[in-house]
Motif scaffolding. Sequence first.
Motif, short mmCIF file in Angstrom:
data_model
loop_
_atom_site.label_atom_id
_atom_site.label_comp_id
_atom_site.label_asym_id
_atom_site.label_seq_id
_atom_site.Cartn_x
_atom_site.Cartn_y
_atom_site.Cartn_z
N CYS A 41 -6.99 5.02 -11.84
CA CYS A 41 -6.00 6.08 -12.08
C CYS A 41 -6.30 6.79 -13.39
O CYS A 41 -6.67 6.16 -14.38
CB CYS A 41 -4.59 5.50 -12.16
SG CYS A 41 -4.07 4.62 -10.70
N CYS A 73 -9.41 -1.25 -3.06
CA CYS A 73 -9.63 0.15 -3.40
C CYS A 73 -11.13 0.36 -3.53
O CYS A 73 -11.78 -0.26 -4.39
CB CYS A 73 -8.91 0.51 -4.70
SG CYS A 73 -9.04 2.26 -5.15
N GLN A 126 -7.14 0.20 1.21
CA GLN A 126 -7.29 -0.41 2.52
C GLN A 126 -6.80 -1.86 2.48
O GLN A 126 -6.72 -2.47 1.40
CB GLN A 126 -8.75 -0.37 2.98
CG GLN A 126 -9.26 1.04 3.28
CD GLN A 126 -10.71 1.02 3.72
OE1 GLN A 126 -11.60 0.77 2.91
NE2 GLN A 126 -10.95 1.27 5.00
N VAL A 169 0.83 -1.21 0.00
CA VAL A 169 0.00 0.00 0.00
C VAL A 169 0.86 1.25 0.00
O VAL A 169 0.61 2.20 -0.77
CB VAL A 169 -0.96 0.00 1.20
CG1 VAL A 169 -1.63 1.37 1.36
CG2 VAL A 169 -2.02 -1.08 1.03
N GLU A 170 1.88 1.29 0.84
CA GLU A 170 2.74 2.47 0.90
C GLU A 170 3.48 2.70 -0.40
O GLU A 170 3.68 3.85 -0.82
CB GLU A 170 3.72 2.33 2.07
CG GLU A 170 3.03 2.42 3.43
CD GLU A 170 3.97 2.26 4.60
OE1 GLU A 170 3.58 2.62 5.73
OE2 GLU A 170 5.11 1.77 4.40
N MET A 200 -4.96 1.47 7.99
CA MET A 200 -5.41 0.96 6.69
C MET A 200 -6.46 -0.15 6.82
O MET A 200 -6.96 -0.64 5.81
CB MET A 200 -4.21 0.40 5.90
CG MET A 200 -3.08 1.36 5.68
SD MET A 200 -1.62 0.48 5.01
CE MET A 200 -0.43 1.81 4.90
N ASN A 248 0.99 4.22 -2.75
CA ASN A 248 0.74 5.61 -2.37
C ASN A 248 1.78 6.55 -2.98
O ASN A 248 1.46 7.67 -3.38
CB ASN A 248 0.77 5.77 -0.85
CG ASN A 248 -0.44 5.17 -0.15
OD1 ASN A 248 -0.41 4.95 1.06
ND2 ASN A 248 -1.51 4.88 -0.88
N THR A 249 3.04 6.11 -3.05
CA THR A 249 4.09 6.97 -3.61
C THR A 249 3.89 7.22 -5.10
O THR A 249 4.47 8.16 -5.65
CB THR A 249 5.49 6.38 -3.37
OG1 THR A 249 5.62 5.14 -4.08
CG2 THR A 249 5.74 6.14 -1.89
N ASN A 274 -4.22 6.16 -4.13
CA ASN A 274 -4.68 6.32 -2.76
C ASN A 274 -6.03 5.61 -2.57
O ASN A 274 -6.45 4.82 -3.40
CB ASN A 274 -4.78 7.80 -2.42
CG ASN A 274 -3.41 8.49 -2.54
OD1 ASN A 274 -2.43 8.07 -1.91
ND2 ASN A 274 -3.33 9.54 -3.36
N ASN A 275 -6.70 5.90 -1.46
CA ASN A 275 -7.99 5.27 -1.12
C ASN A 275 -7.86 3.75 -1.03
O ASN A 275 -8.77 3.01 -1.41
CB ASN A 275 -9.07 5.64 -2.14
CG ASN A 275 -9.29 7.13 -2.23
OD1 ASN A 275 -9.43 7.80 -1.21
ND2 ASN A 275 -9.30 7.66 -3.45
N SER A 304 0.77 1.40 10.99
CA SER A 304 0.30 1.63 9.61
C SER A 304 -0.86 0.71 9.27
O SER A 304 -1.83 1.13 8.62
CB SER A 304 1.45 1.41 8.62
OG SER A 304 2.46 2.37 8.81
#
Length: 250
Positions: free
Chosen positions: A159, A110, A101, A89-90, A198, A93-94, A98-99, A194
């Motif tokens: 996306c 998502c 779990q 997930v991280e 999440m 995110n980069t 996002n969104n 973290s």
Amino acid sequence: MSASARQTLSRIETLASVNSTNDHAWQLLTDGNKSPFVCLAEQQTSGRGRRGKQWQSPAMGNLYLSLFWPFAANCPPRGLSIAIGVTLVETLNTFGINNLQLKWPNDVLCKGHKLAGILIESRYNGGYNTVIGVGLNFRLSPDLQQIVDQPVTSLEQQCSQLPCRNQLAGQLIENLIEAVEKFQCNGLNDFLQSWHSMDLLFGHPVEISNDAETFSAIAQGINANGELQYLYKGQLMSLSSSHYSIRLSL
């Protein structure tokens, strides 16, 4: 991928098609390849998910990879899927995704739809030889969405612009190496906070089932060992077995 990550790996193998990247990783070990190593494939003909379910793995530009990692006898990879889920997930995110779990023990969702899955397999032989498999949907065909038994999604659907798959794969591999090194030193300590932020299930009614039973409970997050905690008939219980299916109750 950084130079240090490449130096950590003895081998990075890419394949057009394979039965499953996890199975191929085990075969590489049997063939005497020095570990750790990574294999990636464009297509899996017999991709596997948790509880023996098939992971649909067509050649549509998705990401299928497996990292082989040897853990010492005093470091069993118990709860490792928690660390890998947080890392996945991280990493996403980069790239502006996002969104997201996490659903215990190994799914990335998502907006309630499954985006990625993790399959960790471990075999003891004086230490814990472990394969960490990751499947991430970049694209999904309409036909595929019809045959999967749960809501699924892809990066293409979420996306406005798809990330570069090679760049994402390289960053993910680098981050996975860092994650397993942290896990070796500190267990889940670096990942628990973290995960809690999440956690898809926390505080929600869930249905827990296996081949023998089905019951309803209220999810209460995870404990320090990565076990699912839940309230059942007023008592706080924990579940370590990934052989159970966990679903949000409607």
